[in-house]
Design an enzyme around this catalytic site. Structure first.
Site, short mmCIF file in Angstrom:
data_model
loop_
_atom_site.label_atom_id
_atom_site.label_comp_id
_atom_site.label_asym_id
_atom_site.label_seq_id
_atom_site.Cartn_x
_atom_site.Cartn_y
_atom_site.Cartn_z
CB SER A 299 -1.40 -0.31 1.33
OG SER A 299 -2.15 0.74 0.92
CG ASP A 310 7.14 5.37 -11.96
OD1 ASP A 310 8.28 3.66 -12.12
OD2 ASP A 310 5.99 5.43 -11.58
CE LYS A 324 -4.90 -1.94 0.76
NZ LYS A 324 -5.09 -0.55 0.65
#
Length: 445
Positions: A299, A310, A324
């Site tokens: 999460s 990224d 998740k």
């Protein structure tokens, strides 16, 4: 009972109004669909009345309705649920960082309770619970067929009381029992330490304390080491971090990013989406970062790892994360209860969802099994005796000054500490070695 009947009556009346527009073909399907819903609501009311009047024993009407509501929510996904007043208060306390229990984050899979991760410094962690463990029984009673909240309630109890959990673990031929003494769980959201010239920030959860703890711990370590120029980088340890507050995940990511998107959420409607962007300012002024993740990183942890990956701000090391990728909204209800409802998926800056896939590390490094102490001692002893320095009557080295010899001995001590760290925590040692390598390359340039 009166409220339920009123709701059903209102539904029937609304259905009659809609039905007056049935001459328009565009509304026919919508009307039929609504009529079906009202028929099922009538069915629910009928079943409820029959249970009240005909069930073999007298029932708790409130508990029955709560069970029906919870059944409706848990049928959606493993993370949606009804929270009775006590459960809702427990959740509110947990986000503040102190609560009673075992210290494990759990989900449900194939009808059994699955451990997402044990929390550092808790009874569950001390008892050896691991991410990926399946809990099949609690005090000898099977949890198969129970909802996740029902299973969790079975694991709760007074502080100081004992609970015996039956565990199925990958690689173990048979289920085994784990005895745990319940305790008050006081979470330290961030623990800081140094390894050589690297600062390790171990984030165990994302709650109200996470960002203040991180800033204070980082500042303390930098002061002790002599400032940013004295360190070669940061290890952000998110292993076995089950997640927590989305807002805190955004703040931690923002702490190391100068600009750009951190995460976006997309709900059922386009209007439900949100986008969170970084603000100028990097707590470590561009110093290299290695992020450690594993199957217990879930999460909010995955939001941080995905954002830094990224943006090429960090190297992700370890094993695949939990996966998740959904956001739950807690909606307050009557009588201090609440509803935890999945309302959105989240996406990393590149637009990828990690739901059921997880974050893939840039460098896959598994944590090897812990070797027996006697095996380590034997290897250590062998390593110590295989040097010229250990031989009696050896010649002295006449090419180095005393200062140079002291420097070599200091470097050797650092190397030995690194070797010890590899025995204790191979993944962390790997991360520290990456920072050493990057530092050497930067110094050469």
């Amino acid at each position: 009972m009166k409220k339920i009947l009123i709701a059903i009556t209102a539904g029937i009346l609304s259905g009659s109004i809609v039905a007056t527009h049935i001459i328009n073909p565009l509304f026919a399907n919508e009307s039929d669909s609504k009529n079906d819903v009202y028929q099922f609501l009538d069915l629910f009311g009928d079943i409820f009345v029959r249970i009240q009047t005909q069930y073999v024993e007298e029932v708790d009407e409130k508990a029955l309705i709560e069970a029906a509501i919870n059944g409706m929510l848990t049928s959606l996904d493993p993370h949606s649920a009804y929270l009775a007043p006590d459960d809702a208060e427990q959740m509110r306390v947990q986000t503040r960082g102190e609560f009673g229990g075992l210290g494990i984050e759990v989900t449900q899979e194939e009808g059994f309770v699955k451990v997402v991760s044990p929390i550092d410094g808790t009874p569950a962690a001390a008892a050896g619970m691991s991410a990926g463990d399946f809990i099949t029984h609690v005090d000898g009673e099977s949890v198969l067929g129970l909802t996740l909240d029902e299973a969790v309630k079975k694991m709760r109890g007074p502080v100081g009381s004992e609970i015996v959990i039956t565990v199925v673990r990958d690689g173990e031929p048979e289920p085994f029992d784990v005895s745990i003494i319940r305790d008050t769980i006081k979470l330290t959201a961030v623990r800081t330490r140094t390894e050589g010239d690297s600062i390790v920030l171990r984030i165990t959860t994302f709650n109200d304390q996470t960002m203040p703890n991180l800033e204070a711990g980082l500042k303390e370590q930098l002061n002790e080491m002599g400032g940013l120029d004295a360190i070669n980088g940061i290890v952000l340890d998110l292993r076995n971090n089950p997640g927590g507050l989305l807002t805190e995940a955004v703040r931690v990511s923002d702490a190391f990013l100068e600009k750009g998107e951190i995460v976006s959420t997309r709900g059922r409607s386009a209007d439900d989406g949100e986008r969170f962007n970084a603000t100028p300012g990097d707590l470590v002024a561009g110093k290299p970062i290695v992020v450690l993740i594993n199957g217990g990183s879930a999460s909010a942890s995955e939001i941080v790892a995905g954002a830094l990956q990224d943006h090429r701000r960090a190297i992700i090391v370890g094993t695949n994360s939990f996966g998740k990728g959904s956001v739950q909204t807690v909606v307050p209800l009557q009588a201090q209860g609440a509803m935890r409802l999945t309302t959105a998926r989240y996406y990393t800056p590149s637009g990828r969802s990690i739901q059921a896939l997880g974050v893939s590390p840039d460098i896959v490094v598994a944590q090897p099994r812990v070797r027996p102490a006697e095996e380590k001692d034997e290897e250590s002893q062998t390593r110590r005796t295989r040097t010229e320095d250990s031989l009696r009557g050896r010649l002295n080295n006449d090419s180095l000054s005393e200062d140079e010899i002291r420097q070599i001995e200091a470097d050797r001590t650092k190397a030995e500490k690194s070797a010890e760290l590899r025995e204790e925590d191979y993944q962390l040692a790997y991360a520290v070695d990456i920072l050493k390598g990057l530092s050497a390359i930067n110094a050469a340039n």
